[in-house]
Design an enzyme around this catalytic site. Structure first.
Site, PDB file in Angstrom:
ATOM      1  N   HIS A 138      -9.193  55.833  55.855  1.00 15.31           N
ATOM      2  CA  HIS A 138      -8.066  55.936  54.925  1.00 15.31           C
ATOM      3  C   HIS A 138      -6.965  54.949  55.303  1.00 15.31           C
ATOM      4  O   HIS A 138      -6.475  54.182  54.458  1.00 15.31           O
ATOM      5  CB  HIS A 138      -7.540  57.373  54.951  1.00 15.31           C
ATOM      6  CG  HIS A 138      -6.382  57.620  54.049  1.00 15.31           C
ATOM      7  ND1 HIS A 138      -6.514  58.219  52.815  1.00 15.31           N
ATOM      8  CD2 HIS A 138      -5.045  57.378  54.195  1.00 15.31           C
ATOM      9  CE1 HIS A 138      -5.329  58.321  52.240  1.00 15.31           C
ATOM     10  NE2 HIS A 138      -4.411  57.823  53.058  1.00 15.31           N
ATOM     11  N   GLU A 139      -6.576  54.954  56.571  1.00 12.61           N
ATOM     12  CA  GLU A 139      -5.483  54.078  56.992  1.00 12.61           C
ATOM     13  C   GLU A 139      -5.902  52.615  57.000  1.00 12.61           C
ATOM     14  O   GLU A 139      -5.067  51.725  56.754  1.00 12.61           O
ATOM     15  CB  GLU A 139      -4.972  54.503  58.376  1.00 12.61           C
ATOM     16  CG  GLU A 139      -4.465  55.937  58.459  1.00 12.61           C
ATOM     17  CD  GLU A 139      -3.417  56.287  57.401  1.00 12.61           C
ATOM     18  OE1 GLU A 139      -2.741  55.373  56.895  1.00 12.61           O
ATOM     19  OE2 GLU A 139      -3.278  57.494  57.078  1.00 12.61           O
ATOM     20  N   GLU A 161      -2.188  54.049  47.726  1.00 12.32           N
ATOM     21  CA  GLU A 161      -3.128  55.151  47.935  1.00 12.32           C
ATOM     22  C   GLU A 161      -4.458  54.906  47.235  1.00 12.32           C
ATOM     23  O   GLU A 161      -5.492  55.417  47.668  1.00 12.32           O
ATOM     24  CB  GLU A 161      -2.510  56.469  47.464  1.00 12.32           C
ATOM     25  CG  GLU A 161      -1.339  56.951  48.305  1.00 12.32           C
ATOM     26  CD  GLU A 161      -1.688  57.203  49.758  1.00 12.32           C
ATOM     27  OE1 GLU A 161      -2.866  57.457  50.065  1.00 12.32           O
ATOM     28  OE2 GLU A 161      -0.775  57.137  50.591  1.00 12.32           O
TER      29      GLU A 161
END
Length: 493
Positions: free
Chosen positions: A258-259, A288
């Site tokens: 995700h990061e 996002e």
């Protein structure tokens, strides 16, 4: 170019560099700063915010803008000037005293939240949160200039939208999400859960491996541990963090992916835009979209999890994940758990919708901070059918409110909507993508996203960027179709 235009861009470049330094102070605070340095760091952050606010409200910006517009040569110049003007107008509405106090209080609040979370002691944090909420209400009122206070805060994270528009999107999504969840929870087919102990060293080695698989540039990044995973920086220095729970390696792996999605966006921006208003992600919804498509449509795909199961077996001697199909089911197992960052794709947006409603009520004054834990628990039970067992799994689980990020939460769900649109378009363009993912090669997806989204930075407004990338206006339909197809197959619905 006029002297005014050149002076404005040179002035802006220094301001952007100072803001980057402020971000590095935040990264240090949440990763390696000595615990006893919290008060000193809050003073340092406040001092730097004072300097930044003075620069962002410098009257010369208005003077330079008056003459610079006549010398804009292309769309990039025009967009840069528009963004500078927007930031100048917003910053000028916030008193310097308030900007400095918000920076000081939220810097301290992050540490207070982390300690309260570790001790399951919400009463240790709620007085500080009350102070943060009051400051953010004041800031929102100043920014709104007579308009909606929450919308004014939201504009920091998703420009050109409103809470009313977001609520309409959520209302359109909720019935299909709830129907899918109910069908899944009533299904006879249930993938098994992962069990065992997975040492930290092996998890971090695996996390570095998946980051590499997605093309993360280690010469411009690093991986560290944090209480709440985040990414920080851009241009030549975009760092990521993760966390380790030895009974749940997916927490570490998918937080890292995700990061890395966030960091890849920042690293993928055209370097000519560095230290300009164009040299950052255009909105948190678009940001996002990158982290969520990396984590879910790519990282939780059948193809990639097939490769990941082999890496898990290499990393952990007692790994018993079954064959590739069984492991794919385990990774995507649907469970109404407490933690948003660990939520499956079906429940995730429901977590976000809950926080969106609660924080709107906090800012509007319809909900007091002292009543927040009770309101959280009641809403969670209603939405998820599970009673919150302890505050760390409830109202204390997210860092966002402690650092003043009111208006941020809805961008997670907007990011999922954008990711659904991007995934549909990307797979139409890359018919062999799954074959590459099955070999642990996510680079083709990263390259497609870099060309369509990342390299543009803030050149285009959020929805315009997604439409240009996909050929269609953003809509929740691709995401909902993807979820129903994926989980309908997994649960034999």
């Amino acid at each position: 170019m006029s002297d005014g235009f050149d002076q404005l861009l040179a002035f802006q470049r220094t301001t952007e560099a100072l803001a980057s330094i402020a971000g590095r102070l935040d990264w240090d605070r949440e990763t390696v700063m000595p615990k006893g340095a919290a008060e000193q760091r809050s003073e340092e952050v406040a001092a730097l915010e004072t300097v930044l606010h003075e620069r962002r409200t410098d009257p010369r910006i208005g003077e330079w803008l008056d003459v610079a517009a006549d010398y804009a040569e292309d769309a990039e110049d025009e967009r840069s000037l528009a963004l500078i003007a927007r930031d100048y107008t917003r910053a000028s509405r916030v008193p310097a005293r308030l900007a400095t106090e918000i920076a000081r209080v939220t810097s301290l609040a992050q540490g207070i939240w982390a300690e309260a979370r570790a001790k399951d002691a919400p009463d240790d944090f709620l007085p500080t949160l009350s102070e943060v909420v009051m400051l953010k209400r004041e800031q929102g009122a100043a920014l709104a200039d007579g308009g909606d206070v929450y919308d004014a805060l939201l504009d920091d994270y998703e420009p050109e939208t409103s809470a009313t528009e977001i609520a309409a999107i959520f209302d359109a999504m909720r019935p299909r999400l709830v129907a899918l969840r109910e069908a899944i929870l009533g299904a006879e087919t249930v993938p098994r859960a992962l069990s065992g102990t997975f040492p930290q060293e092996g998890q971090l080695r695996l996390a570095r491996g998946v980051a590499t698989a997605f093309g993360y540039d280690w010469t411009r990044g690093r991986l560290d541990l944090a209480v709440h995973p985040f990414s920080s920086g851009g241009w030549q220095d975009a760092r990521v963090t993760t966390r380790v729970v030895e009974t749940d390696p997916f927490n570490c792996v998918y937080s890292t992916i995700h990061e890395v999605g966030h960091a890849s966006y920042e690293l993928g921006i055209d370097p000519d835009y560095a230290l300009t208003p164009l040299g950052r992600g255009v909105s948190m919804g678009v940001h996002e979209s990158q982290s969520r498509i990396y984590e879910n449509q790519l990282g939780r795909s059948r193809a990639f999890t097939g490769w990941l199961s082999g890496r898990m077996a290499d990393a952990f001697d007692d790994f018993a994940g079954g064959d590739a199909d069984a492991f794919y089911g385990t990774v995507n197992r649907v469970n109404p758990g407490y933690i948003r960052t660990e939520a499956d794709e079906v429940h995730y947006n429901l977590h976000v919708m809950m926080r969106f409603d609660l924080e709107r009520d906090l800012i509007a004054g319809r909900l007091s901070v002292e009543d927040l834990p009770e309101a959280w628990n009641a809403r969670f039970l209603r939405d998820f059918g599970v009673a919150v067992d302890r505050p760390a799994n409830g109202v204390l689980q997210d860092v966002h409110w402690s650092v003043g990020l009111f208006g941020y939460f809805p961008t997670y769900a907007l990011g999922n909507v954008y990711a659904g649109c991007l995934d549909r378009a990307m797979r139409a363009d890359l018919p062999d993508l799954d074959a590459e993912l099955a070999r642990g090669k996510a680079h083709p997806a990263t390259e497609w996203l870099r060309e369509r989204v990342q390299r543009h930075g803030a050149l285009l407004p959020p929805r315009e960027l997604i439409e240009a990338a996909t050929g269609a206006a953003p809509s929740p339909e691709p995401l909902l179709d993807y979820l129903e197809d994926k989980f309908g197959d997994l649960y034999a619905l």
